[in-house]
Scaffold this active site. Structure first.
Site, short mmCIF file in Angstrom:
data_model
loop_
_atom_site.label_atom_id
_atom_site.label_comp_id
_atom_site.label_asym_id
_atom_site.label_seq_id
_atom_site.Cartn_x
_atom_site.Cartn_y
_atom_site.Cartn_z
N ASP A 11 47.66 41.49 40.51
CA ASP A 11 47.84 40.77 39.24
C ASP A 11 46.55 40.54 38.47
OD1 ASP A 11 50.60 40.44 39.33
OD2 ASP A 11 50.39 38.88 40.84
N HIS A 54 45.68 37.16 48.92
CA HIS A 54 47.01 37.69 49.23
C HIS A 54 47.37 37.29 50.64
CE1 HIS A 54 50.38 40.44 49.51
NE2 HIS A 54 50.34 40.46 48.21
N HIS A 75 53.75 33.86 42.64
CA HIS A 75 54.32 35.19 42.94
C HIS A 75 54.24 36.02 41.66
CE1 HIS A 75 56.63 38.19 44.87
NE2 HIS A 75 57.80 37.60 45.01
N1 CMC Z 1 41.42 30.85 44.76
C1 CMC Z 1 40.71 29.99 45.51
N2 CMC Z 1 40.93 29.74 46.81
C2 CMC Z 1 41.96 30.38 47.39
C3 CMC Z 1 42.75 31.31 46.67
C4 CMC Z 1 42.45 31.55 45.32
N3 CMC Z 1 43.16 32.40 44.60
N4 CMC Z 1 43.70 31.81 47.50
C5 CMC Z 1 43.51 31.22 48.68
N5 CMC Z 1 42.45 30.36 48.62
C6 CMC Z 1 41.88 29.57 49.72
C7 CMC Z 1 42.75 28.39 50.05
O1 CMC Z 1 42.36 27.24 49.33
C8 CMC Z 1 42.49 28.25 51.52
O2 CMC Z 1 41.23 27.66 51.70
P1 CMC Z 1 41.01 26.59 52.90
O3 CMC Z 1 41.20 27.39 54.15
O4 CMC Z 1 39.64 26.08 52.70
O5 CMC Z 1 42.07 25.53 52.71
C9 CMC Z 1 42.35 29.69 52.01
O6 CMC Z 1 41.88 30.42 50.87
C10 CMC Z 1 43.64 30.29 52.51
O7 CMC Z 1 44.63 30.12 51.48
P2 CMC Z 1 46.19 30.03 51.72
O8 CMC Z 1 46.80 29.28 50.60
O9 CMC Z 1 46.44 29.53 53.12
O10 CMC Z 1 46.59 31.54 51.69
P3 CMC Z 1 48.04 32.07 51.51
O11 CMC Z 1 48.14 33.34 52.29
O12 CMC Z 1 49.06 31.03 51.81
O13 CMC Z 1 48.12 32.34 49.94
C11 CMC Z 1 48.31 33.33 47.83
C12 CMC Z 1 48.26 33.58 49.35
C13 CMC Z 1 48.52 34.68 47.14
C14 CMC Z 1 49.51 32.44 47.50
C15 CMC Z 1 47.00 32.66 47.39
O14 CMC Z 1 45.89 33.49 47.70
C16 CMC Z 1 46.98 32.28 45.91
O15 CMC Z 1 47.47 31.22 45.54
N6 CMC Z 1 46.44 33.18 45.02
C17 CMC Z 1 46.45 32.92 43.61
C18 CMC Z 1 47.81 33.29 43.05
C19 CMC Z 1 48.02 34.80 42.99
O16 CMC Z 1 47.16 35.54 42.55
N7 CMC Z 1 49.23 35.24 43.42
C20 CMC Z 1 49.63 36.64 43.35
C21 CMC Z 1 49.82 37.23 44.71
S1 CMC Z 1 49.94 39.00 44.64
C22 CMC Z 1 51.42 39.32 43.83
C23 CMC Z 1 52.61 39.14 44.67
O17 CMC Z 1 52.76 39.85 45.68
O18 CMC Z 1 53.44 38.29 44.30
#
Ligand code: CMC
Length: 431
Positions: free
Chosen positions: A362, A306, A267
């Site tokens: 970010d 996201h 986050h």
């Molecule tokens: N790098 C590589 N792969 C990713 C990433 C990433 N940053 N984000 C998601 N994926 C992949 C994930 O491995 C999954 O692949 P598969 O379907 O093959 O298992 C797929 O994309 C869907 O991911 P998810 O984890 O189900 O997606 P989510 O909606 O739960 O996660 C997130 C959203 C923001 C937590 C995630 O994209 C992430 O961890 N990003 C990196 C951390 C980050 O930049 N966070 C800041 C968010 S914006 C600021 C805020 O609002 O707080």
């Protein structure tokens, strides 16, 4: 034809008609669906609340598919262009843009409350020299509830307004003290001649000069970053604020919990992680190998992806433009080339494209913060200062919403059934 959903329970053959309002059905309407008289009734299973609206809100609108972000109906691009943080905070908190008189009064109230009680210094001094400033902020904001006992009267609008002033005004002062403590410099008192953001820079960076003069480009850039982070509907920290607030805890306790949620690397800690990642990559030549590792599931591309935005994050676009503005003053951040190359490759790569992973807010904000002289540990703190307005607005909305009660999710119990207590002499190691 009314908007309803007809459900056939194939266990019993019974049909149920459930009303649809605003594209949702009430989860409690499902409780009437039972397989037998002793059945508890149907629930929904929604870990991480991926498809559950937990409130009705008038504050922030996001269209994740189209990359739209509105505060109280105003596009984020227009606010970033024409507003300032305090005006935007007013909009978020009270629903409308202020008149000139209202804005003057609001700025006056905030300025009046920027000073901290001297005792804050004493317990902030107790933190280790290398304490993470976000940890200090989380604890100190929680401690505010012990300074302002009136804050417990959450249903008194005038008292609530006082806490709003205190929180918007004092969180930056706490953040600045946390930073000064972490680098072993004396705390700087607020300067009421300066703007909200100018004063914050003063409390952070003033040395021996009689009066601190913020660089206007950096002051504006930080102010815009604050606007971009002010609210983002029901994210992890905001849901935490609402959850804690639903037990009628005072707003300082709620905000400390929200800040704690923001602390996590998925986050508010993400921009800190972006910089660590860029350092780890080290050079543009190493980018393809790093992307390969991410695709193999060894770590994530921080600052990408996201939960809600699936085309682009409108805040990231504004930030990328701002980065150019800031770098004209500070000089280019040497990590920028690595970030640009990561973005270029990722946006062409099937892995990221098919998963709709784009740069989020970010990805570039950390580079700007670093160029402005902030250590990485301060990044989530800066996010928290900006998000304070959103947290309080959402807390107040929750408090005054007759639909809300103390938050209390259900579970599907998958543990043991009843079993007899086992005397210690008869036990075997389970794992
Ligand atoms: N790098 C590589 N792969 C990713 C990433 C990433 N940053 N984000 C998601 N994926 C992949 C994930 O491995 C999954 O692949 P598969 O379907 O093959 O298992 C797929 O994309 C869907 O991911 P998810 O984890 O189900 O997606 P989510 O909606 O739960 O996660 C997130 C959203 C923001 C937590 C995630 O994209 C992430 O961890 N990003 C990196 C951390 C980050 O930049 N966070 C800041 C968010 S914006 C600021 C805020 O609002 O707080």
């Amino acid at each position: 034809m009314p908007d309803t959903l007809t459900i056939t329970d194939n266990r019993t053959g019974q049909q149920y008609e459930v009303p649809i309002h605003d594209g949702t059905i009430r989860a409690m309407d499902l409780r009437a669906i039972k397989a037998g008289p002793d059945d508890f009734g149907l629930m929904t299973y929604d870990p991480a609340l991926l498809n559950t609206a937990a409130c009705r809100s008038r504050i922030t609108y996001i269209d994740g598919e189209k990359g739209v972000l509105l505060y109280r109906g105003y596009p984020i691009e227009e606010l970033a262009e024409q507003s300032d943080y305090l005006e935007t905070a007013y909009l978020i908190l009270f629903g409308e843009l202020p008149t000139t008189a209202q804005l003057q009064q609001w700025k006056h109230e905030i300025t009046l409350h920027t000073m901290l009680h001297e005792n804050f210094k004493k317990f902030m001094d107790g933190f280790q020299y290398d304490a993470h400033p976000m940890g200090i902020v989380v604890s100190t904001v929680g401690a505010m509830s012990t300074f302002y006992n009136d804050a417990k009267q959450i249903f008194d609008p005038a008292i609530r307004r006082r806490q709003v002033h205190r929180l918007i005004a004092k969180v930056p002062s706490i953040a600045a003290y946390a930073y000064r403590h972490s680098i072993g410099r004396p705390y700087v008192y607020p300067d009421n001649d300066l703007s909200f953001t100018g004063n914050f820079l003063n409390m952070l960076f003033k040395m021996t000069e009689l009066k601190y003069q913020p660089n206007p480009v950096l002051e504006r850039a930080l102010d815009v970053l604050f606007i971009l982070h002010a609210d983002h509907e029901q994210n992890c920290s905001t849901s935490t604020m609402r959850n804690v607030g639903s037990s009628h805890a005072d707003p300082y306790s709620g905000l400390a919990a929200a800040a704690a949620a923001l602390y996590g690397p998925l986050h508010g800690g993400a921009n800190e992680m972006v910089l660590r990642m860029l350092h780890e990559v080290g050079s543009v030549q190493n980018v393809p190998a790093f992307i390969k590792k991410v695709k193999a599931g060894e770590g994530r591309l921080m600052g990408f992806g996201h939960r809600v935005y699936k085309s682009y994050d409108p805040r990231a676009k504004i930030i990328k433009r701002m980065a150019d503005m800031v770098f004209t003053v500070t000089g280019k951040n040497p990590l920028l080339q690595i970030a640009l190359e990561l973005e270029r490759i990722a946006l062409e790569d099937e892995y990221f494209v098919s998963r709709k992973l784009y740069p989020n807010v970010d990805f570039y904000s950390g580079l700007i913060y670093q160029a402005m002289g902030f250590p990485t540990e301060m990044f989530p703190v800066l996010f928290g200062i900006a998000r304070t307005s959103g947290w309080i607005a959402q807390w107040e909305e929750m408090l005054l919403d007759p639909d809300q009660k103390i938050a209390r999710p259900r579970q599907i119990y998958v543990g043991h059934g009843v079993r007899e207590y086992m005397p210690i002499a008869n036990r075997k190691e389970a794992h």
